[in-house]
Design a protein around this motif. Structure first.
Motif, short mmCIF file in Angstrom:
data_model
loop_
_atom_site.label_atom_id
_atom_site.label_comp_id
_atom_site.label_asym_id
_atom_site.label_seq_id
_atom_site.Cartn_x
_atom_site.Cartn_y
_atom_site.Cartn_z
N ALA A 173 0.84 -1.20 0.00
CA ALA A 173 0.00 0.00 0.00
C ALA A 173 0.87 1.25 0.00
CB ALA A 173 -0.92 -0.01 1.22
N ASP A 196 -3.36 -0.93 -1.36
CA ASP A 196 -4.16 0.29 -1.42
C ASP A 196 -3.32 1.48 -1.88
OD1 ASP A 196 -6.28 -1.15 -0.40
OD2 ASP A 196 -6.04 -0.43 1.65
N GLN A 197 -3.83 2.20 -2.87
CA GLN A 197 -3.22 3.45 -3.35
C GLN A 197 -1.73 3.27 -3.67
OE1 GLN A 197 -4.26 6.88 -0.96
NE2 GLN A 197 -6.34 6.13 -0.60
N SER A 218 -5.88 -3.87 -5.18
CA SER A 218 -6.75 -3.04 -4.34
C SER A 218 -7.70 -2.19 -5.19
CB SER A 218 -5.90 -2.13 -3.46
OG SER A 218 -6.69 -1.12 -2.88
N SER A 220 -8.23 0.75 -4.86
CA SER A 220 -7.69 2.11 -5.02
C SER A 220 -6.25 2.11 -5.54
CB SER A 220 -7.74 2.85 -3.68
OG SER A 220 -6.98 2.17 -2.70
#
Length: 259
Positions: A173, A196-197, A218, A220
């Motif tokens: 992430a 994530d991101q 993810s 995102s």
């Protein structure tokens, strides 16, 4: 002149490299030491200091390198331990040719560090290892790299990185969060998870081709990649959850078999 101080606690001898001189002391003891060494210990917060601060093939002793060193040469080190140069505002250059692992927060917020290349044998980049190193400008990733943990290169905005290495397996992430100059065009076949991101705000990326099928991407992963227009994947629609993985401006090309 000397001064009474308590040596930081660690399992190995405590070593300070200061002005090209090496000072070694038993860990955890209260001793008379040269004034300049005492000032280093008192001036810096060593509460996060860990055993094997920098691991060295020659003697495996723990080392603390005084922050006044703008350039650090570690010809035999194989690992940079966690917090090693955390928030070091003085460090500008480092040579570490044999390093294979850079651990948690090792260089976090070293904003004057002008690193342009990583060691060829590097396999592991730990959590926040280069987070907020705004002057780091890496143009190519080492072929041996397998793991980039969470926030590994967050806000390394000057780094283009080149292509990701074929042996890469894990992208944590926020790994490349805010790396606005990043210009990768593909995700290697061995990558199993993208957190994530992971690529948040990587606005130089315009097209991504997946060489394999990750187990997890993810929802995102590509959030705010505003110029990412095409994502090419070798699987059928619905085979990997969370599409379009934050890339709201992108067209996903399923069952892609091209280059």
């Amino acid at each position: 002149m000397s001064k009474l101080v308590t040596i930081p606690t660690c399992q190995n001898p405590f070593v300070i490299i200061l002005n090209k001189k090496v000072y070694s002391y038993p860990a955890g003891e209260t001793l008379e030491v040269p004034k300049e060494v005492a000032e280093v210990i008192e001036r810096h917060d060593l509460s996060h200091w860990k055993p094997e601060y920098i691991e060295d093939n020659n003697d495996n002793s723990a080392k603390y390198i005084e922050a006044e060193h703008q350039t650090v040469d570690l010809p035999n080190a194989t690992a940079i331990k966690k917090y090693a140069f955390y928030q070091d505002s003085i460090l500008e250059n480092i040579s570490m040719p044999k390093v294979t692992a850079i651990e948690q927060r090792a260089f976090e917020q070293c904003r004057n560090l002008a690193l342009t290349a990583l060691p060829d044998g590097l396999t592991f980049v730990g959590h926040s290892a280069f987070c907020d190193c705004t002057n780091v400008a890496i143009s190519a990733m080492p072929k041996a790299l397998a793991t980039i943990e969470e926030r590994g290169f967050r806000y390394c905005a000057k780094s283009t990185f080149g292509e990701l290495p074929s042996g890469l397996e894990y992208i944590g992430a926020n790994a490349f969060y805010g790396c606005s100059a990043m210009k990768i065009s593909s995700i290697p076949a061995r990558v199993a998870e993208i957190g994530d991101q992971a690529f948040y705000g990587c606005k130089a990326i315009t097209s991504i081709t997946f060489r394999g099928k990750p187990t997890v991407i993810s929802t995102s992963a590509f959030l705010n990649c505003t110029n990412l227009k095409d994502i090419y994947v070798p699987w059928a629609e619905g085979a990997v959850a969370n599409a379009p993985w934050g890339a709201t401006n992108a067209t996903i090309h399923y069952n892609h078999t091209g280059g």
